[in-house]
Design an enzyme around this catalytic site. Structure first.
Site, PDB file in Angstrom:
ATOM      1  N   ASP A 148      -3.954  53.717  -6.542  1.00 45.81           N
ATOM      2  CA  ASP A 148      -5.076  54.679  -6.502  1.00 45.81           C
ATOM      3  C   ASP A 148      -4.720  56.126  -6.863  1.00 45.81           C
ATOM      4  OD1 ASP A 148      -6.228  52.357  -5.584  1.00 45.81           O
ATOM      5  OD2 ASP A 148      -6.927  53.147  -3.676  1.00 45.81           O
TER       6      ASP A 148
ATOM      7  N   ASP B 182      -9.413  52.338  -7.054  1.00 48.17           N
ATOM      8  CA  ASP B 182     -10.497  52.210  -6.086  1.00 48.17           C
ATOM      9  C   ASP B 182     -11.795  52.344  -6.898  1.00 48.17           C
ATOM     10  OD1 ASP B 182     -10.620  51.860  -3.239  1.00 48.17           O
ATOM     11  OD2 ASP B 182     -11.416  53.896  -3.025  1.00 48.17           O
TER      12      ASP B 182
ATOM     13  N   HIS C 264     -15.899  51.857  -6.502  1.00 51.25           N
ATOM     14  CA  HIS C 264     -17.028  51.556  -5.619  1.00 51.25           C
ATOM     15  C   HIS C 264     -18.387  51.799  -6.287  1.00 51.25           C
ATOM     16  CE1 HIS C 264     -14.184  51.382  -2.360  1.00 51.25           C
ATOM     17  NE2 HIS C 264     -13.943  52.677  -2.319  1.00 51.25           N
TER      18      HIS C 264
ATOM     19  N   HIS D 141     -22.062  51.691  -1.729  1.00 48.61           N
ATOM     20  CA  HIS D 141     -20.960  51.040  -1.003  1.00 48.61           C
ATOM     21  C   HIS D 141     -21.026  51.300   0.500  1.00 48.61           C
ATOM     22  CE1 HIS D 141     -16.705  49.920  -0.114  1.00 48.61           C
ATOM     23  NE2 HIS D 141     -17.072  48.953  -0.941  1.00 48.61           N
TER      24      HIS D 141
ATOM     25  N   HIS E 123     -16.706  58.403  -2.878  1.00 49.17           N
ATOM     26  CA  HIS E 123     -15.530  58.646  -3.728  1.00 49.17           C
ATOM     27  C   HIS E 123     -15.360  57.487  -4.699  1.00 49.17           C
ATOM     28  CE1 HIS E 123     -14.132  56.035  -0.492  1.00 49.17           C
ATOM     29  NE2 HIS E 123     -13.256  55.567  -1.374  1.00 49.17           N
TER      30      HIS E 123
ATOM     31  N   LYS F 233     -10.654  47.434  -7.244  1.00 47.70           N
ATOM     32  CA  LYS F 233     -10.941  46.863  -5.922  1.00 47.70           C
ATOM     33  C   LYS F 233     -11.995  47.703  -5.219  1.00 47.70           C
ATOM     34  CE  LYS F 233      -7.166  49.545  -4.020  1.00 47.70           C
ATOM     35  NZ  LYS F 233      -7.979  50.446  -3.200  1.00 47.70           N
TER      36      LYS F 233
ATOM     37  N   CYS G 243      -4.533  52.763   1.565  1.00 46.10           N
ATOM     38  CA  CYS G 243      -4.383  51.743   0.528  1.00 46.10           C
ATOM     39  C   CYS G 243      -2.930  51.358   0.264  1.00 46.10           C
ATOM     40  CB  CYS G 243      -5.107  52.181  -0.733  1.00 46.10           C
ATOM     41  SG  CYS G 243      -6.910  52.145  -0.480  1.00 46.10           S
TER      42      CYS G 243
HETATM   43  C1  VGL Z   1      -8.439  54.924   0.115  1.00 38.02           C
HETATM   44  C2  VGL Z   1      -9.911  55.542   1.745  1.00 38.02           C
HETATM   45  C3  VGL Z   1     -10.954  54.970   1.076  1.00 38.02           C
HETATM   46  C4  VGL Z   1      -7.048  54.933  -0.405  1.00 38.02           C
HETATM   47  C5  VGL Z   1      -9.478  54.345  -0.601  1.00 38.02           C
HETATM   48  O1  VGL Z   1      -6.844  54.813  -1.627  1.00 38.02           O
HETATM   49  O2  VGL Z   1      -6.120  55.062   0.437  1.00 38.02           O
HETATM   50  N1  VGL Z   1      -8.666  55.514   1.279  1.00 38.02           N
HETATM   51  N2  VGL Z   1     -10.730  54.379  -0.105  1.00 38.02           N
HETATM   52 ZN    ZN Z   2     -12.344  53.720  -1.280  1.00 36.57          ZN
END
Ligand code: VGL
Ligand code: ZN
Length: 198
Positions: free
Chosen positions: A8, A46, A48, A52, A81, A106, A151
């Site tokens: 990410d 990431d 979404h 979401h 996000h 994902k 993550c």
């Molecule tokens: C993440 C919070 C929500 C991450 C992703 O990449 O750690 N954290 N979505």
């Molecule tokens: Zn996320």
């Protein structure tokens, strides 16, 4: 065979982004420099939809960073996000994406969050990464990226549970650190046999 899993490294997780991790942009150049040391490089993203269920905006009256109970258990509610199609969902512009063999997206199911690169947060829906690594003969993964305590940690724990040799290169990560989540992640990873560097 050892793979580098770059988690990410996206615009929204870097300073100025919608869920900025302090110092997130500092790891990009060092991560690029690591890529050549591995038999394979895999990036995660990431990803979404706007509706979401992990977004506070989609829960009436809920504050960002509060926790709610979803079908599969507790879920932190985040500011919106990495919305599909937005600039924030893109990779950090300096990340060397050309070096990647595979990009795993994902979190696209509106009802289930997916911190891990291997399974959604329900711990059952697989992304396909386990099969990919197995088919290519990888037995070890090193993890870097954002965020250390979500993550990266969830991906490392799933890697260990799947029998992969998992190591987190901590200086190539940055944490959100919500209510002690960074220390908790370190303990949880070590309990599962993940090698977490100091
Ligand atoms: C993440 C919070 C929500 C991450 C992703 O990449 O750690 N954290 N979505
Ligand atoms: Zn996320």
């Amino acid at each position: 065979m050892r793979a580098l899993l770059v988690v990410d490294c996206q615009v929204d997780f870097c300073p100025g982004g919608r869920l900025a991790v302090a110092g997130g942009d500092e790891i990009i150049a060092p991560v690029n420099a690591l890529m050549g040391d591995y038999d394979g490089v895999i990036l995660t993203q990431d990803w979404h939809p706007e509706n979401h269920s992990s977004f506070a905006d989609n829960h009436e009256g809920a504050a960002p960073f509060s926790v709610v109970q979803l079908d599969y258990g507790p879920q932190v509610l985040w500011p919106a996000h990495c919305v599909i199609g937005t600039a924030g969902a893109g990779f950090h512009p300096e990340l060397d994406t050309d070096r990647a063999d595979l990009v795993i997206r994902k979190g696209f199911n509106p009802r289930i969050d997916s911190y891990s690169a291997f399974f959604d947060n329900d711990q059952t829906t697989a992304t396909g990464l386990a099969g990919y690594l197995k088919d290519r003969g990888f037995t070890a993964v090193d993890l870097v990226g954002l965020a250390y305590d979500f993550c990266v940690a969830w991906s490392a724990m799933d890697a260990a549970k799947l029998g992969l040799e998992a190591r987190v290169l901590r200086q190539y990560t940055r944490a959100i650190d919500l209510d002690g989540s960074a220390d908790a992640a370190t303990r949880a990873m070590r309990d599962l046999g993940v090698d977490v560097e100091e």
